[in-house]
Design a protein around this motif. Structure first.
Motif, PDB file in Angstrom:
ATOM      1  N   GLN A 143       5.538  18.574 -73.025  1.00  0.00           N
ATOM      2  CA  GLN A 143       5.876  17.800 -74.420  1.00  0.00           C
ATOM      3  C   GLN A 143       6.844  16.740 -74.025  1.00  0.00           C
ATOM      4  O   GLN A 143       6.634  15.610 -74.775  1.00  0.00           O
ATOM      5  N   ARG A 144       7.503  16.751 -72.971  1.00  0.00           N
ATOM      6  CA  ARG A 144       8.543  16.019 -72.457  1.00  0.00           C
ATOM      7  C   ARG A 144       7.369  14.629 -71.689  1.00  0.00           C
ATOM      8  O   ARG A 144       7.889  13.376 -71.923  1.00  0.00           O
ATOM      9  N   VAL A 145       6.477  15.074 -71.428  1.00  0.00           N
ATOM     10  CA  VAL A 145       5.227  14.053 -70.576  1.00  0.00           C
ATOM     11  C   VAL A 145       4.740  13.191 -71.925  1.00  0.00           C
ATOM     12  O   VAL A 145       4.439  12.092 -71.650  1.00  0.00           O
ATOM     13  N   ALA A 146       4.569  13.983 -72.953  1.00  0.00           N
ATOM     14  CA  ALA A 146       4.185  13.467 -74.228  1.00  0.00           C
ATOM     15  C   ALA A 146       4.906  12.283 -74.730  1.00  0.00           C
ATOM     16  O   ALA A 146       4.641  11.302 -75.278  1.00  0.00           O
ATOM     17  N   ILE A 147       6.445  12.703 -74.785  1.00  0.00           N
ATOM     18  CA  ILE A 147       7.607  11.908 -75.131  1.00  0.00           C
ATOM     19  C   ILE A 147       7.594  10.621 -74.190  1.00  0.00           C
ATOM     20  O   ILE A 147       7.658   9.536 -74.833  1.00  0.00           O
ATOM     21  N   ALA A 148       7.153  10.805 -73.011  1.00  0.00           N
ATOM     22  CA  ALA A 148       7.465   9.611 -71.998  1.00  0.00           C
ATOM     23  C   ALA A 148       6.317   8.846 -72.455  1.00  0.00           C
ATOM     24  O   ALA A 148       6.325   7.399 -72.387  1.00  0.00           O
ATOM     25  N   ARG A 149       5.006   9.296 -72.691  1.00  0.00           N
ATOM     26  CA  ARG A 149       3.952   8.510 -73.018  1.00  0.00           C
ATOM     27  C   ARG A 149       4.014   7.895 -74.219  1.00  0.00           C
ATOM     28  O   ARG A 149       3.829   6.627 -74.448  1.00  0.00           O
ATOM     29  N   ALA A 150       4.771   8.318 -75.080  1.00  0.00           N
ATOM     30  CA  ALA A 150       4.927   7.794 -76.248  1.00  0.00           C
ATOM     31  C   ALA A 150       6.077   6.532 -76.482  1.00  0.00           C
ATOM     32  O   ALA A 150       5.924   5.479 -77.206  1.00  0.00           O
ATOM     33  N   GLN A 151       6.802   6.678 -75.416  1.00  0.00           N
ATOM     34  CA  GLN A 151       7.893   5.785 -75.294  1.00  0.00           C
ATOM     35  C   GLN A 151       7.571   4.543 -74.283  1.00  0.00           C
ATOM     36  O   GLN A 151       8.289   3.438 -74.502  1.00  0.00           O
ATOM     37  N   VAL A 152       6.678   4.842 -73.386  1.00  0.00           N
ATOM     38  CA  VAL A 152       6.666   3.836 -72.065  1.00  0.00           C
ATOM     39  C   VAL A 152       6.446   2.693 -72.470  1.00  0.00           C
ATOM     40  O   VAL A 152       6.651   1.469 -71.849  1.00  0.00           O
ATOM     41  N   THR A 153       5.554   2.332 -73.746  1.00  0.00           N
ATOM     42  CA  THR A 153       5.071   1.119 -74.290  1.00  0.00           C
ATOM     43  C   THR A 153       6.114   0.191 -74.839  1.00  0.00           C
ATOM     44  O   THR A 153       6.137  -1.088 -75.259  1.00  0.00           O
ATOM     45  N   GLY A 154       7.280   0.887 -75.101  1.00  0.00           N
ATOM     46  CA  GLY A 154       8.169   0.099 -75.740  1.00  0.00           C
ATOM     47  C   GLY A 154       8.148   0.204 -77.373  1.00  0.00           C
ATOM     48  O   GLY A 154       9.034  -0.813 -78.302  1.00  0.00           O
ATOM     49  N   ALA A 155       7.321   1.271 -77.870  1.00  0.00           N
ATOM     50  CA  ALA A 155       7.096   1.423 -79.161  1.00  0.00           C
ATOM     51  C   ALA A 155       8.634   1.405 -79.918  1.00  0.00           C
ATOM     52  O   ALA A 155       9.543   2.099 -79.688  1.00  0.00           O
ATOM     53  N   GLU A 156       8.563   0.714 -81.085  1.00  0.00           N
ATOM     54  CA  GLU A 156       9.836   0.493 -81.991  1.00  0.00           C
ATOM     55  C   GLU A 156       9.823   1.810 -82.852  1.00  0.00           C
ATOM     56  O   GLU A 156      10.847   2.425 -83.547  1.00  0.00           O
ATOM     57  N   LEU A 157       8.599   2.443 -83.223  1.00  0.00           N
ATOM     58  CA  LEU A 157       8.471   3.331 -83.833  1.00  0.00           C
ATOM     59  C   LEU A 157       7.617   4.579 -83.544  1.00  0.00           C
ATOM     60  O   LEU A 157       6.532   4.451 -82.857  1.00  0.00           O
ATOM     61  N   ILE A 158       8.223   5.915 -83.662  1.00  0.00           N
ATOM     62  CA  ILE A 158       7.619   7.024 -82.995  1.00  0.00           C
ATOM     63  C   ILE A 158       7.497   8.081 -83.929  1.00  0.00           C
ATOM     64  O   ILE A 158       8.378   8.312 -84.700  1.00  0.00           O
ATOM     65  N   PHE A 159       6.027   8.407 -84.166  1.00  0.00           N
ATOM     66  CA  PHE A 159       5.677   9.592 -85.030  1.00  0.00           C
ATOM     67  C   PHE A 159       5.316  10.872 -84.186  1.00  0.00           C
ATOM     68  O   PHE A 159       4.776  10.898 -83.313  1.00  0.00           O
ATOM     69  N   ALA A 160       6.080  11.946 -84.714  1.00  0.00           N
ATOM     70  CA  ALA A 160       5.734  13.222 -84.166  1.00  0.00           C
ATOM     71  C   ALA A 160       5.308  14.324 -85.447  1.00  0.00           C
ATOM     72  O   ALA A 160       5.910  14.416 -86.059  1.00  0.00           O
ATOM     73  N   ASP A 161       4.246  14.890 -85.067  1.00  0.00           N
ATOM     74  CA  ASP A 161       3.769  15.949 -85.926  1.00  0.00           C
ATOM     75  C   ASP A 161       4.001  17.339 -85.218  1.00  0.00           C
ATOM     76  O   ASP A 161       3.298  17.459 -84.270  1.00  0.00           O
ATOM     77  N   GLU A 162       4.792  18.020 -85.984  1.00  0.00           N
ATOM     78  CA  GLU A 162       5.106  19.188 -85.073  1.00  0.00           C
ATOM     79  C   GLU A 162       5.277  19.296 -83.777  1.00  0.00           C
ATOM     80  O   GLU A 162       4.670  20.146 -83.137  1.00  0.00           O
ATOM     81  N   PRO A 163       6.186  18.552 -83.261  1.00  0.00           N
ATOM     82  CA  PRO A 163       6.359  18.439 -81.740  1.00  0.00           C
ATOM     83  C   PRO A 163       6.786  19.684 -81.083  1.00  0.00           C
ATOM     84  O   PRO A 163       6.853  19.855 -79.894  1.00  0.00           O
ATOM     85  N   THR A 164       7.605  20.651 -81.927  1.00  0.00           N
ATOM     86  CA  THR A 164       8.023  21.864 -81.391  1.00  0.00           C
ATOM     87  C   THR A 164       7.361  23.132 -81.809  1.00  0.00           C
ATOM     88  O   THR A 164       7.797  24.289 -81.551  1.00  0.00           O
ATOM     89  N   GLY A 165       6.181  23.083 -82.688  1.00  0.00           N
ATOM     90  CA  GLY A 165       5.591  24.002 -83.080  1.00  0.00           C
ATOM     91  C   GLY A 165       4.971  25.024 -82.272  1.00  0.00           C
ATOM     92  O   GLY A 165       5.039  26.256 -82.742  1.00  0.00           O
ATOM     93  N   ALA A 166       4.668  24.820 -81.092  1.00  0.00           N
ATOM     94  CA  ALA A 166       4.426  25.809 -80.248  1.00  0.00           C
ATOM     95  C   ALA A 166       5.058  26.330 -79.038  1.00  0.00           C
ATOM     96  O   ALA A 166       4.793  26.932 -78.430  1.00  0.00           O
ATOM     97  N   LEU A 167       6.453  25.964 -79.476  1.00  0.00           N
ATOM     98  CA  LEU A 167       7.529  26.234 -78.257  1.00  0.00           C
ATOM     99  C   LEU A 167       8.545  27.313 -78.958  1.00  0.00           C
ATOM    100  O   LEU A 167       8.794  27.439 -80.168  1.00  0.00           O
ATOM    101  N   ASP A 168       9.053  28.032 -77.897  1.00  0.00           N
ATOM    102  CA  ASP A 168      10.148  28.992 -78.374  1.00  0.00           C
ATOM    103  C   ASP A 168      11.338  28.258 -78.884  1.00  0.00           C
ATOM    104  O   ASP A 168      11.577  26.907 -78.439  1.00  0.00           O
ATOM    105  N   SER A 169      12.524  29.033 -79.234  1.00  0.00           N
ATOM    106  CA  SER A 169      13.521  28.181 -79.916  1.00  0.00           C
ATOM    107  C   SER A 169      14.352  27.382 -78.729  1.00  0.00           C
ATOM    108  O   SER A 169      14.710  26.267 -79.019  1.00  0.00           O
ATOM    109  N   GLN A 170      14.419  28.222 -77.472  1.00  0.00           N
ATOM    110  CA  GLN A 170      15.293  27.314 -76.677  1.00  0.00           C
ATOM    111  C   GLN A 170      14.634  26.065 -76.253  1.00  0.00           C
ATOM    112  O   GLN A 170      15.188  24.950 -76.084  1.00  0.00           O
TER     113      GLN A 170
END
Length: 231
Positions: A153-180
């Motif tokens: 997911q952090r790779v996905a976050i890096a991919r979303a940010q690397v272009t300099g996007a002003e606006l990030i959309f996240a759809d259930e970004p933690t839905g498949a992860l444990d609480s920690q």
């Protein structure tokens, strides 16, 4: 705060006999983190997809005002125009990341730049910098299957940010992860968006994720409902 980065008015969207959006108005303020919550079928993911230009609404407008100040109506764009907007101005993080498993972490991130015409060497350097900033130094050459869910997911976050996007959309970004791991991913997502002056819109069913955002909208039956009604 008086100039929303996104301003949507009277959005409707119908799939067959199901009205996913029934006249939604929403303003997304520049630099905020906005959580959209609701039960399954409430319309929250459809709203995100319409705001992000993934699908066009049946009626209504979505005005996007980038830092350049040139206002664009996402709702009236052609599919080609919306695709370019998503590629160049928006970033996306989904529940499963939608990363390319055959590529390494650094290749997945660099690809977002290369699609927009950046040369490989420069794209790779910028991708490496983002991976390092998100705690993935030394993992650049691992394929996605060799990473944990949180690392992917952090790779996905890096991919979303690397272009300099002003606006990030996240759809259930933690839905498949444990609480920690969910907490760690939200740390990374918020640090890389609102802490850098960018804007985040996140769809989530997780109350703890929503509580970390600066504002929460709740949906029911295709409309936004007041908090006291939704509770």
């Amino acid at each position: 705060m008086n100039d929303p980065i996104l301003l949507a008015h009277s959005l409707t969207k119908t799939y067959g006999t199901t009205r996913a959006l029934a006249g939604v108005d929403v303003a997304v303020q520049r630099g905020e983190s906005l959580a959209i919550m609701g039960a399954s079928g409430s319309g929250k993911t459809t709203l995100l997809h319409v705001l992000a230009g993934i699908v066009a609404p049946d009626t209504g407008s979505v005005m996007f005002t980038p830092a350049s100040g040139i206002r664009l109506d996402v709702a009236t764009m052609s599919e080609t125009q919306r695709s370019r907007l998503r590629r160049e101005r928006f970033g996306f993080v989904f529940q499963q990341g939608l990363l390319i498993p055959e590529l390494t972490a650094i290749e997945n991130v660099a690809l977002a730049l290369m699609i927009n015409g950046t040369r490989r060497a420069e794209a790779t350097a910028q991708a490496a910098a983002w991976l390092h900033s998100l705690g993935l130094a030394g993992m650049e050459d691992r394929r996605i299957g060799e990473l944990s869910g949180g690392q992917a997911q952090r790779v996905a976050i890096a991919r979303a940010q690397v272009t300099g996007a002003e606006l990030i959309f996240a759809d259930e970004p933690t839905g498949a992860l444990d609480s920690q791991t969910s907490t760690e991913v939200m740390d990374a997502l918020l640090w890389s968006t609102t802490s850098q002056g960018r804007t985040l819109v996140v769809v989530t069913h997780d109350q703890q994720v929503a509580a970390r955002c600066s504002r929460v909208l709740r949906m029911r039956d295709g409309v936004i409902v007041p908090t006291e009604v939704a509770a």
